[in-house]
Design an enzyme around this catalytic site. Structure first.
Site, mmCIF file in Angstrom:
data_model
loop_
_atom_site.group_PDB
_atom_site.id
_atom_site.type_symbol
_atom_site.label_atom_id
_atom_site.label_comp_id
_atom_site.label_asym_id
_atom_site.label_seq_id
_atom_site.Cartn_x
_atom_site.Cartn_y
_atom_site.Cartn_z
ATOM 1 N N GLU A 1 -0.755 1.728 -5.239
ATOM 2 C CA GLU A 1 -0.542 3.152 -4.993
ATOM 3 C C GLU A 1 -1.680 3.988 -5.557
ATOM 4 O OE1 GLU A 1 -0.419 4.291 -8.425
ATOM 5 O OE2 GLU A 1 1.378 5.463 -8.009
ATOM 6 N N TRP A 2 -2.835 3.341 -5.815
ATOM 7 C CA TRP A 2 -4.121 3.982 -6.097
ATOM 8 C C TRP A 2 -4.163 4.715 -7.437
ATOM 9 C CZ3 TRP A 2 -2.651 7.333 -1.466
ATOM 10 C CH2 TRP A 2 -2.411 6.536 -0.345
ATOM 11 N N GLY A 3 -3.280 4.384 -8.368
ATOM 12 C CA GLY A 3 -3.291 5.046 -9.664
ATOM 13 C C GLY A 3 -2.598 6.384 -9.686
ATOM 14 N N ILE A 4 -1.865 6.717 -8.634
ATOM 15 C CA ILE A 4 -1.081 7.955 -8.613
ATOM 16 C C ILE A 4 0.121 7.793 -9.547
ATOM 17 C CG2 ILE A 4 0.422 9.360 -7.123
ATOM 18 C CD1 ILE A 4 -1.511 8.762 -4.841
ATOM 19 N N ASP B 1 -9.670 3.078 -3.830
ATOM 20 C CA ASP B 1 -10.408 1.891 -3.399
ATOM 21 C C ASP B 1 -11.805 1.848 -4.009
ATOM 22 O OD1 ASP B 1 -8.211 1.596 -1.822
ATOM 23 O OD2 ASP B 1 -9.291 1.622 0.083
ATOM 24 N N ASP C 1 0.829 -1.204 0.000
ATOM 25 C CA ASP C 1 0.000 0.000 0.000
ATOM 26 C C ASP C 1 0.870 1.264 0.000
ATOM 27 O OD1 ASP C 1 -2.422 1.350 -0.027
ATOM 28 O OD2 ASP C 1 -3.282 0.171 1.601
#
Length: 664
Positions: free
Chosen positions: A197-200, A219, A153
């Protein structure tokens, strides 16, 4: 500061190049499948929960279908390290993590663990240690435990801003921290490395060299609206899918009780054909709850799993979107020359919907399997119609297919005397500029004439066929839709015809007349193709107008004034911090033709570069979507682009526009 940032970025690129290409191995040849504690249990897992759900994977037959990774997500560890090592919460996991891994392995399953690339794991009621600055030590620990997968994460990771819990605009790219863990893991046996990394920083450009999967966005939330938001963000990621590298749309909400059965079918189908990992997020079995039979049947659908695990590894792509009509079409290639296609019904009601095969690149399918309807049809020509539930999906497997535009006489024509009548001829636009190629079974022994007639023109055209010719060509008028007919009178046996769509005329951004604050912006060299510039700041009051010359037939159906447009648009308005609420990763475009009612197209993301550090911050990367617009007339037509604010649009600004092509 800027100089230091540039140096860090350069070093990150160099380090990535050292690691790339990632060593090919047996891990993740197809998208990984399994179960994870998070969606149902949040950050409150325990040993009993993991045991019971892992055993249920086996007992329910899910493991036999490929669901093998069992991952304990956040909440398993504690704040302080023991002699520098991560350790488990002994209250929640009294037997310890090595024993947990042994239990999972003894079931024939694979052991997954969650950790974080920051100083702490993501915010919970209990502080828990992260792996930042401890990558080598933690990789050693994971190896001792015998883990098979690591979900990694991105919380509490931005040192420059004081390590906030979540940082959607970090001072530097997360890439280097993931590279550190990749290197540490490489000293041991290969494990599935899941970059979260959430699409960063648009990880599709660098994550495949460091891990096996990468999260494309924030998420998933337990709500139907999350499906539209996630698919809009998936659009620019689909081309990066392949063996050993999979865009991760996040865990499944199938079986969590928040979606209807039709919605779960749509959710599962789209995650599958986009080649996302299929990770069950709902409870399978614990002391209080068991998964319901309907959700279990969805997760066990072998056809859908087969699409996901297909050896080609090609992701489906968005083909057409009808915003006002509330449906859209995706498709992709699967092995054996087959195609998988999905038509999503976004409307709140069940209805009969039609898939035009040419929208997925086909004209004919010898066999169509309608997966959720449980139907199999043979010899489907040009279109397929089925009833689709509210928020449901028409999921089709098409085989023994013929490419769009090709019509064989034995499949599409009826012969009467010397006249061969082809029917169900598809046209994407109304135009007199189609070309028909006519293929003969045998070349004529002498010069011969044939006649061509369509209902649009009525008058027959005469074509001279020179001796020994196998093919001749002619101009043709067709009306948008699939109701066209072509009548050929010929003494020469005709084998097939091929219809070529008009090329159309392209209207580039500099050709538009701008109003208000709308502006023409020059892009970096090689970007905003094919023009090199774009129109920005379009909304309800600031518009872009162009005059288009067109021709329409004097007679015909209601589609006689309809023409197909392809819009080259740019949207990199990424919903990260807004993804819990209204954020949809889309922007609304309206097209006014000759002062009529606006036609609306809600476009997904197009950016192929980081919105933080990439060239143009991802706002120089166009994509293309098409739509049919009615109301054209012969002569001058006024086309106005903007964003006539709609209750369904969460953004006041339209996408940026590079240009549009009118298929006239």
């Amino acid at each position: 500061m800027l100089f230091a940032l540039v140096i860090l970025q350069i070093l990150g690129l160099i380090f990535a190049d050292v690691l790339a290409p990632r060593v090919h191995n047996s891990v993740a040849k197809t998208p990984p499948m399994g179960w994870n504690t998070y969606n149902h249990y949040s950050c409150s897992p325990n040993e009993s929960i993991v045991h019971s759900n892992a055993k249920a994977l086996v007992d329910l037959g899910l493991a036999d279908l490929g669901y093998r990774y069992v991952t304990t997500d956040c909440g398993w560890t504690v704040a302080d390290r023991t002699n520098g090592s991560l350790t488990w919460n002994e209250t929640l996991f009294p037997s310890g993590f090595p024993a947990l891994g042994e239990y999972i392995h003894n079931l024939g399953l694979l052991f997954g663990v969650y950790e974080d690339a920051g100083i702490r794991t993501c915010q919970t009621d209990i502080e828990q240690a992260g792996s930042l600055y401890h990558e080598d030590h933690d990789a050693d620990t994971f190896a001792l435990w015998g883990i098979d997968a690591l979900k990694y994460d991105n919380c509490f990771s931005d040192a420059a801003t004081g390590y906030p819990n979540t940082q959607y605009s970090p001072s530097t790219s997360p890439r280097a921290r993931y590279a550190n863990m990749t290197k540490a893991l490489s000293e041991h046996r290969t494990v599935l490395f899941q970059i979260c990394e959430w699409g960063i920083d648009f990880p599709a450009l660098w994550a495949p060299s460091l891990g096996h999967t990468w999260r494309i966005g924030n998420d998933i939330i337990p709500a139907w609206r999350a499906i539209f938001r996630t698919l809009n963000q998936a659009v620019p990621n689909t081309l990066f899918a392949g063996r050993g590298q999979w865009p991760d749309l996040d865990m499944l909400e199938v079986g969590t009780g928040v979606l209807s059965t039709a919605e779960e079918q749509t959710h599962f189908s789209m995650w599958a054909i986009l080649k996302s990992p299929l990770v069950i997020g709902g409870v399978l079995k614990d002391e209080l709850t068991s998964i319901d039979e309907a959700s279990l049947a969805i997760l066990k659908n072998e056809d859908v799993i087969g699409f996901n695990q297909d050896a080609l590894g090609v992701s489906a792509r968005l083909r057409r979107r009808w915003t006002e009509e509330e449906f859209e079409v995706w498709s992709g290639e699967i092995e054996g020359g087959r195609t998988v296609a999905a038509l999503i019904n976004w409307a709140d009601e069940e209805r009969e919907l039609m898939l035009y095969l040419p929208d997925v690149g086909l004209q004919f399918a010898g066999l169509v399997r309608d997966v959720w309807a449980g139907k199999v049809l043979e010899g489907v020509r040009t279109s397929y119609t089925s009833t689709v539930a509210a928020h449901g999906v028409m999921l089709l497997e098409l085989s023994n297919t013929m490419k769009a535009g090709f019509y064989s006489a034995d499949l599409f024509a009826i012969k009467k005397g010397e006249t061969l009548s082809f029917n169900q001829i598809y046209a994407n636009t109304t135009s007199a500029n189609y070309t028909v190629s006519i293929f003969f079974s045998n070349p004529p022994a002498m010069d011969t004439d044939i006649t061509v007639r369509t209902p649009v023109t009525q008058a027959a055209q005469t074509i001279r066929v020179p001796v020994s010719s196998r093919t001749v060509y002619s101009k043709l008028s067709l009306i948008a839709g699939s109701a066209n007919e072509i009548h050929l009178k010929s003494s020469i046996p005709i084998r097939s015809i091929h219809i070529h769509s008009p090329v159309g005329v392209y209207y580039a951004a500099p050709q538009f007349l701008l109003s208000g604050s709308a502006s023409l912006v020059k892009c970096g060299n090689g970007y905003c193709k094919p023009v090199g510039s774009k129109i920005g700041f379009l909304n309800a009051n600031n518009t872009a107008t162009v005059t288009v010359q067109a021709n329409t037939p004097s007679q015909g159906t209601s589609n006689a004034t309809s023409k197909y447009l392809e819009i080259d648009y740019i949207n990199n308005d990424i919903a990260l911090s807004t993804s819990w609420g209204w954020g949809s990763n889309s922007r609304n475009l309206t097209i006014f033709l000759n002062g009529g009612e606006p036609v609306r197209l809600e476009v997904p993301l197009s950016g192929h570069h980081s919105e933080l550090f990439g060239p143009g911050l991802g706002w120089w990367d166009p994509a293309t979507l098409g739509l049919l617009v009615g109301g054209w007339k012969s002569g001058d037509n006024l086309v106005v682009l903007g964003n006539d604010a709609s209750p369904d649009s969460s953004q006041s600004y339209a996408p940026d526009i590079v240009g549009l092509r009118v298929f006239n």
